[in-house]
Structures are given as C-alpha cells and as structure tokens.
Design an enzyme around this catalytic site. Structure first.
Site, short mmCIF file in Angstrom:
data_model
loop_
_atom_site.label_atom_id
_atom_site.label_comp_id
_atom_site.label_asym_id
_atom_site.label_seq_id
_atom_site.Cartn_x
_atom_site.Cartn_y
_atom_site.Cartn_z
N LYS A 209 0.82 -1.21 0.00
CA LYS A 209 0.00 0.00 0.00
C LYS A 209 0.85 1.26 0.00
O LYS A 209 2.06 1.22 0.22
CB LYS A 209 -0.96 -0.02 1.20
CG LYS A 209 -2.17 -0.90 0.94
CD LYS A 209 -3.23 -0.78 2.01
CE LYS A 209 -4.41 -1.71 1.68
NZ LYS A 209 -5.38 -1.80 2.78
N ARG B 144 -3.39 -9.87 5.45
CA ARG B 144 -3.86 -9.92 4.06
C ARG B 144 -2.75 -9.40 3.15
O ARG B 144 -2.39 -8.23 3.23
CB ARG B 144 -5.12 -9.07 3.95
CG ARG B 144 -5.77 -9.04 2.59
CD ARG B 144 -7.00 -8.13 2.61
NE ARG B 144 -7.61 -8.03 1.31
CZ ARG B 144 -7.19 -7.22 0.34
NH1 ARG B 144 -6.17 -6.43 0.53
NH2 ARG B 144 -7.81 -7.20 -0.81
C1 7PJ Z 1 -8.20 -4.20 2.56
C2 7PJ Z 1 -9.27 -5.00 2.21
C3 7PJ Z 1 -7.80 -4.12 3.93
C4 7PJ Z 1 -9.59 -5.65 4.39
C5 7PJ Z 1 -8.51 -4.02 0.45
C6 7PJ Z 1 -5.67 -3.08 -1.27
C7 7PJ Z 1 -6.98 -2.43 -1.29
N1 7PJ Z 1 -9.97 -5.73 3.11
N2 7PJ Z 1 -9.45 -4.88 0.89
N3 7PJ Z 1 -8.55 -4.88 4.79
N4 7PJ Z 1 -7.72 -3.59 1.44
N5 7PJ Z 1 -10.25 -6.35 5.32
O1 7PJ Z 1 -5.48 -4.28 -1.14
O2 7PJ Z 1 -4.70 -2.29 -1.41
O3 7PJ Z 1 -6.89 -3.41 4.34
S1 7PJ Z 1 -8.38 -3.54 -1.21
#
Ligand code: 7PJ
Length: 286
Positions: free
Chosen positions: A233, A267
């Site tokens: 990010k 994640r």
């Molecule tokens: C996140 C997400 C996060 C959760 C995305 C990206 C943007 N779901 N979905 N937490 N970010 N729970 O991956 O840069 O930080 S999409």
C-alpha cells in the site's frame, strides 16, 4: 507474549480456521484495474478462470490459509462496478476455488447479492471494507451464518485520501468498529463470528496508519481477532519511496510488526515471503 485472540477457532462454513497463530490471507483481485495484481488474470478482455485457479493454487501451496476474492477496486479513482459486473466476476471464481481447490474463500465485497450468492457457492468468510453499511449487506451477511470482517474507512474510496482528519485516530476507529459490532450483534451475528480491521490506507494519512499500527494492541483489546492489510500500500511508498513492484521488504516489515502486535490475519499479495516471516516470529514468541 501470547497472541491475544480470544476466539482461536473460527468456523468459516465447512472450514475451521485456527487463529492461535497469525495466518496469511492471499489477495486475488478479479478486477481489470486493481493497483497491484489487477488485470493479471485477463486474457484479451475477459477474466480467465484458469489463470485465477493457478494463482490461487500457488498461494495455497505457499501457505495461505484464506484466499480473498475481490471484484470491486477500492483504489482511489478506480472505476465503479455495477452489481451485475461484480457478480459476474466474483461468483464463478468463488465457485471454482471452492469446488476445484477446496479453498477457504473470503469475499471482499460490500454488495448484498454478492454476499448471498458467494455464500451459496461455498465462501467461508465475508470481508467488507464498508463494514456492512451498504443497503441490505448486514441482513445478507447475517443470513449466511459466516464470519464477517468489519473494516474502518473514513469517507468513500474516490475521495478518502484527499484530506483525512481525526481528532484521535485510535478512538475514532475503535468507536466506529464498536458501533458496527453492535449493529452486527443486533442482527444476530454472534461475537464468535466477528473480525475487525482498522482499514490501513482507507481515509488515513501516513501518521494515522503508523499510529494505528503502533497501537494495534489497543484495538485487539476490543476482544475480536484483527485482520490487517498493508501489503504494497501507499504507506510503504510514503516510507520508502518505492514503486508498487518494489514494496516487498516494506510490506514484510509491516506484516511482522502487525503480527507481533496481535494481528491474527495478514492480508497480502506476497504469500510465501510473509509465511516465512510469520514462522520466524512464531518461533521467537513461543
Ligand atoms: C483491505 C481489504 C484491507 C480488508 C482491500 C488493497 C486495497 N480488506 N481490501 N482490509 N484492502 N479487510 O489491497 O490495497 O486493508 S483492497
């Protein structure tokens, strides 16, 4: 130190997810325009289930316990998707990952119909960056009986990074998450099925992201497993001034720091490297 998760076994449909140690959730974007892996699974102009399956299989082999399937890019400025487009992208992928790989699939969605249909095809977890605030989403999620991840976001994806402001970012984020927990419980989602996420990069300046990471144990104190997503990010870019394909070291450092501060689910895009980092951490903490 113990990993401070109250509920260490999460029932995700047919899967039992052990959170006594931090686990990796692998990111699988089915959007053509996501900032990192977007478009990678497209042949000509259509999504290739074969490419998607190969990537998911690789992530599982590398040690991912969950595959997070998303069909809507929440990147600032990303094109919006219609409900039908999101269904068309996500549902066949969920079905294929469940049937062909037996994977624990999480769906990254805010849309009620996508929640319902994904659950019917065997998804095991609902991951909503809007914390089930969209019309019908809370009722739909409760009806699935699956665990839900409630994420904090300030503003909306198209404008959230313009001028994020908090009087106290930890208090504001925890107040919001507590309110969403109450809404879920009132709808019949038991506390054993709730996961919380501070939403790194969603309406947050670098200082906010760093404060949330530094003080992650306070969010853990709310009593629910924490999911964090910082992989590649812009906070990594801001710290290191690197383009998106050179953010691995920064992302790994953040994953380690989050796990050490109690995050239960990390994640990420780079599964193998993150799994290694978590193994090292687990050995030290024991
Ligand atoms: C996140 C997400 C996060 C959760 C995305 C990206 C943007 N779901 N979905 N937490 N970010 N729970 O991956 O840069 O930080 S999409």
């Amino acid at each position: 130190m113990q990993f401070p998760v109250k509920h260490t076994q999460l029932i995700c449909g047919k899967h039992l997810l052990d959170l006594s140690r931090p686990v990796v959730m692998g990111i699988l974007n089915t959007t053509p325009d996501s900032f990192s892996d977007g478009g990678s699974y497209y042949e000509e102009d259509s999504l290739s289930l074969d490419l998607v399956l190969r990537r998911a299989e690789q992530m599982l082999e590398e040690g991912a316990k969950i595959i997070d399937v998303g069909g809507e890019s929440t990147r600032p400025g990303a094109a919006s998707v219609s409900e039908q487009q999101e269904l068309d992208r996500v549902i066949p992928v969920v079905e294929a990952l469940v049937v062909k790989l037996g994977a624990l699939v999480s769906v990254d969605t805010s849309t009620a119909s996508v929640i319902t249909e994904s659950a019917k095809r065997g998804a095991g977890l609902i991951n909503d960056v809007r914390a089930l605030q969209r019309e019908g989403a809370l009722v739909a999620a409760a009806a699935t009986g699956l665990p839900v991840c409630l994420m904090h976001m300030q503003g909306q994806p198209d404008s959230m990074q313009k001028n994020p402001h908090y009087s106290d970012v930890i208090a504001d984020v925890s107040d919001f998450l507590r309110e969403r927990v109450s809404a879920c419980r009132a709808q019949g989602i038991p506390s054993e099925r709730i996961i919380l996420d501070p939403g790194f990069g969603f309406g947050k300046a670098l200082a906010h992201n760093l404060a949330l990471l530094r003080r992650l144990p306070e969010l853990g104190g709310l009593g629910y497993p924490l999911l964090v997503g910082m992989s590649r990010k812009s906070m990594v870019a801001q710290l290191l001034n690197r383009p998106v394909d050179e953010r691995l070291s920064g992302s790994l450092a953040l994953a380690m720091l989050a796990a050490e501060r109690g995050a239960a689910i990390i994640r990420v895009h780079d599964v193998a490297a993150t799994v290694d980092v978590l193994k090292v951490l687990a050995a030290v903490i024991e």
